[in-house]
Motif scaffolding. Structure first.
Motif, PDB file in Angstrom:
ATOM      1  N   PHE A 105      20.701  -2.200  -0.972  1.00 50.15           N
ATOM      2  CA  PHE A 105      19.914  -3.376  -0.636  1.00 50.15           C
ATOM      3  C   PHE A 105      19.170  -3.798  -1.895  1.00 50.15           C
ATOM      4  CE2 PHE A 105      20.373  -0.769   3.139  1.00 50.15           C
ATOM      5  CZ  PHE A 105      20.781  -1.685   4.104  1.00 50.15           C
ATOM      6  N   GLN A 106      18.855  -5.093  -2.009  1.00 48.07           N
ATOM      7  CA  GLN A 106      18.174  -5.589  -3.198  1.00 48.07           C
ATOM      8  C   GLN A 106      17.007  -6.484  -2.810  1.00 48.07           C
ATOM      9  OE1 GLN A 106      20.734  -7.395  -6.160  1.00 48.07           O
ATOM     10  NE2 GLN A 106      22.485  -6.215  -5.459  1.00 48.07           N
ATOM     11  N   GLN A 107      15.960  -6.427  -3.636  1.00 45.18           N
ATOM     12  CA  GLN A 107      14.810  -7.317  -3.464  1.00 45.18           C
ATOM     13  C   GLN A 107      14.385  -7.810  -4.840  1.00 45.18           C
ATOM     14  OE1 GLN A 107      12.841  -8.546  -0.634  1.00 45.18           O
ATOM     15  NE2 GLN A 107      12.337  -9.866  -2.369  1.00 45.18           N
ATOM     16  N   LYS A 108      14.404  -9.117  -5.024  1.00 46.15           N
ATOM     17  CA  LYS A 108      13.958  -9.704  -6.287  1.00 46.15           C
ATOM     18  C   LYS A 108      12.438  -9.874  -6.233  1.00 46.15           C
ATOM     19  CE  LYS A 108      15.225 -13.402  -9.473  1.00 46.15           C
ATOM     20  NZ  LYS A 108      16.044 -14.617  -9.648  1.00 46.15           N
ATOM     21  N   ILE A 109      11.785  -9.609  -7.359  1.00 44.90           N
ATOM     22  CA  ILE A 109      10.336  -9.789  -7.440  1.00 44.90           C
ATOM     23  C   ILE A 109       9.983 -10.601  -8.685  1.00 44.90           C
ATOM     24  CG2 ILE A 109       9.772  -7.682  -6.156  1.00 44.90           C
ATOM     25  CD1 ILE A 109       9.095  -6.362  -8.864  1.00 44.90           C
ATOM     26  N   LYS A 110       8.863 -11.300  -8.596  1.00 46.67           N
ATOM     27  CA  LYS A 110       8.314 -12.033  -9.734  1.00 46.67           C
ATOM     28  C   LYS A 110       7.102 -11.255 -10.217  1.00 46.67           C
ATOM     29  CE  LYS A 110       6.799 -16.585 -11.235  1.00 46.67           C
ATOM     30  NZ  LYS A 110       7.654 -16.586 -12.391  1.00 46.67           N
ATOM     31  N   LEU A 111       7.105 -10.912 -11.488  1.00 48.86           N
ATOM     32  CA  LEU A 111       6.023 -10.123 -12.069  1.00 48.86           C
ATOM     33  C   LEU A 111       4.887 -11.041 -12.501  1.00 48.86           C
ATOM     34  CD1 LEU A 111       8.329  -7.866 -14.278  1.00 48.86           C
ATOM     35  CD2 LEU A 111       7.466  -7.382 -11.986  1.00 48.86           C
ATOM     36  N   LYS A 112       3.690 -10.707 -12.096  1.00 50.13           N
ATOM     37  CA  LYS A 112       2.528 -11.500 -12.485  1.00 50.13           C
ATOM     38  C   LYS A 112       1.972 -11.042 -13.821  1.00 50.13           C
ATOM     39  CE  LYS A 112       1.126 -12.682  -7.801  1.00 50.13           C
ATOM     40  NZ  LYS A 112       0.068 -12.583  -6.795  1.00 50.13           N
ATOM     41  N   SER A 113       2.331  -9.809 -14.202  1.00 53.72           N
ATOM     42  CA  SER A 113       1.942  -9.289 -15.517  1.00 53.72           C
ATOM     43  C   SER A 113       3.065  -8.382 -16.002  1.00 53.72           C
ATOM     44  CB  SER A 113       0.625  -8.512 -15.437  1.00 53.72           C
ATOM     45  OG  SER A 113       0.831  -7.231 -14.890  1.00 53.72           O
ATOM     46  N   GLY A 114       3.109  -8.155 -17.279  1.00 51.47           N
ATOM     47  CA  GLY A 114       4.139  -7.285 -17.837  1.00 51.47           C
ATOM     48  C   GLY A 114       3.820  -5.816 -17.687  1.00 51.47           C
ATOM     49  N   ASN A 115       2.696  -5.500 -17.052  1.00 50.86           N
ATOM     50  CA  ASN A 115       2.233  -4.112 -16.959  1.00 50.86           C
ATOM     51  C   ASN A 115       2.576  -3.435 -15.637  1.00 50.86           C
ATOM     52  OD1 ASN A 115       1.067  -4.438 -19.505  1.00 50.86           O
ATOM     53  ND2 ASN A 115      -0.860  -5.174 -18.620  1.00 50.86           N
ATOM     54  N   VAL A 116       3.438  -4.026 -14.846  1.00 51.76           N
ATOM     55  CA  VAL A 116       3.813  -3.425 -13.559  1.00 51.76           C
ATOM     56  C   VAL A 116       4.599  -2.149 -13.845  1.00 51.76           C
ATOM     57  CG1 VAL A 116       5.037  -3.758 -11.396  1.00 51.76           C
ATOM     58  CG2 VAL A 116       3.931  -5.716 -12.503  1.00 51.76           C
ATOM     59  N   THR A 117       4.148  -1.033 -13.279  1.00 52.50           N
ATOM     60  CA  THR A 117       4.814   0.247 -13.531  1.00 52.50           C
ATOM     61  C   THR A 117       5.664   0.717 -12.356  1.00 52.50           C
ATOM     62  OG1 THR A 117       2.869   1.469 -12.779  1.00 52.50           O
ATOM     63  CG2 THR A 117       3.031   1.008 -15.145  1.00 52.50           C
ATOM     64  N   ALA A 118       5.334   0.243 -11.128  1.00 49.56           N
ATOM     65  CA  ALA A 118       6.085   0.690  -9.952  1.00 49.56           C
ATOM     66  C   ALA A 118       5.894  -0.294  -8.808  1.00 49.56           C
ATOM     67  CB  ALA A 118       5.628   2.078  -9.517  1.00 49.56           C
ATOM     68  N   VAL A 119       6.868  -0.284  -7.919  1.00 46.94           N
ATOM     69  CA  VAL A 119       6.806  -1.074  -6.692  1.00 46.94           C
ATOM     70  C   VAL A 119       6.852  -0.075  -5.541  1.00 46.94           C
ATOM     71  CG1 VAL A 119       8.009  -2.767  -5.272  1.00 46.94           C
ATOM     72  CG2 VAL A 119       7.920  -3.069  -7.756  1.00 46.94           C
ATOM     73  N   LYS A 120       5.913  -0.216  -4.611  1.00 42.75           N
ATOM     74  CA  LYS A 120       5.827   0.718  -3.487  1.00 42.75           C
ATOM     75  C   LYS A 120       6.096   0.000  -2.183  1.00 42.75           C
ATOM     76  CE  LYS A 120       2.534   3.745  -5.749  1.00 42.75           C
ATOM     77  NZ  LYS A 120       1.309   4.509  -5.615  1.00 42.75           N
ATOM     78  N   GLY A 121       6.506   0.770  -1.200  1.00 40.11           N
ATOM     79  CA  GLY A 121       6.730   0.202   0.114  1.00 40.11           C
ATOM     80  C   GLY A 121       7.189   1.238   1.111  1.00 40.11           C
TER      81      GLY A 121
END
Length: 151
Positions: A109-125
């Motif tokens: 499965f895939q989920q596209k995200i838009k980063l608000k900053s370049g410092n995102v280290t992980a996505v949780k859920g």
């Protein structure tokens, strides 16, 4: 006599413990790919044991529990659209008295995200899914996930 009773109790406990093992026919893995400085794609992959299947994100009401993903709210990114899946197998299942869509062996499965900053280290859920074979269904399972986001 006492040794024999103790030996029987030990054998019983070992066999009961082996019988009580939880079935886990699905293993999940996660990855991410940065598309550019402001976008990334999250990949959630299920590897499914032979004979088992998990259900599509698009199962109709009255059927099995569909696979779903809930991404933690964050000030660092936003979701772009909904999660996507490849084309599932669709088949009538007597257990649900309806056509259902599902996946066997592996599915990503895939989920596209838009980063608000370049410092995102992980996505949780959290993900929820249900797995069945031709004899039974296991209770739905909720799994927390963390997907590291490389630079």
């Amino acid at each position: 006599m006492m040794k024999r009773i103790m030996l029987l109790m030990i054998v019983f406990m070992i066999s009961a413990g082996a019988y009580a093992q939880i079935e886990a026919p699905v293993k999940w893995s996660y990855a991410a790919k940065r598309l550019n400085n402001s976008e990334a794609v999250i990949f959630l992959r299920a590897t499914i044991q032979d004979g088992w299947h998990i259900y599509s994100m698009n199962v109709k009401d009255g059927g099995p529990i569909k696979t779903s993903f809930t991404f933690a709210k964050s000030n660092e990114y936003t979701l772009v659209g909904d999660a996507s899946e490849p084309t599932p197998i669709s088949k009538y299942e007597d257990a649900f008295k309806m056509n259902v869509s599902y996946f066997e062996k592996t599915v990503t499965f895939q989920q596209k995200i838009k980063l608000k900053s370049g410092n995102v280290t992980a996505v949780k859920g959290q993900l929820e899914y249900m797995t069945c074979n031709n004899k039974k269904c296991l209770p739905p399972e909720d799994i927390d996930f963390t997907v590291p986001l490389g630079k």
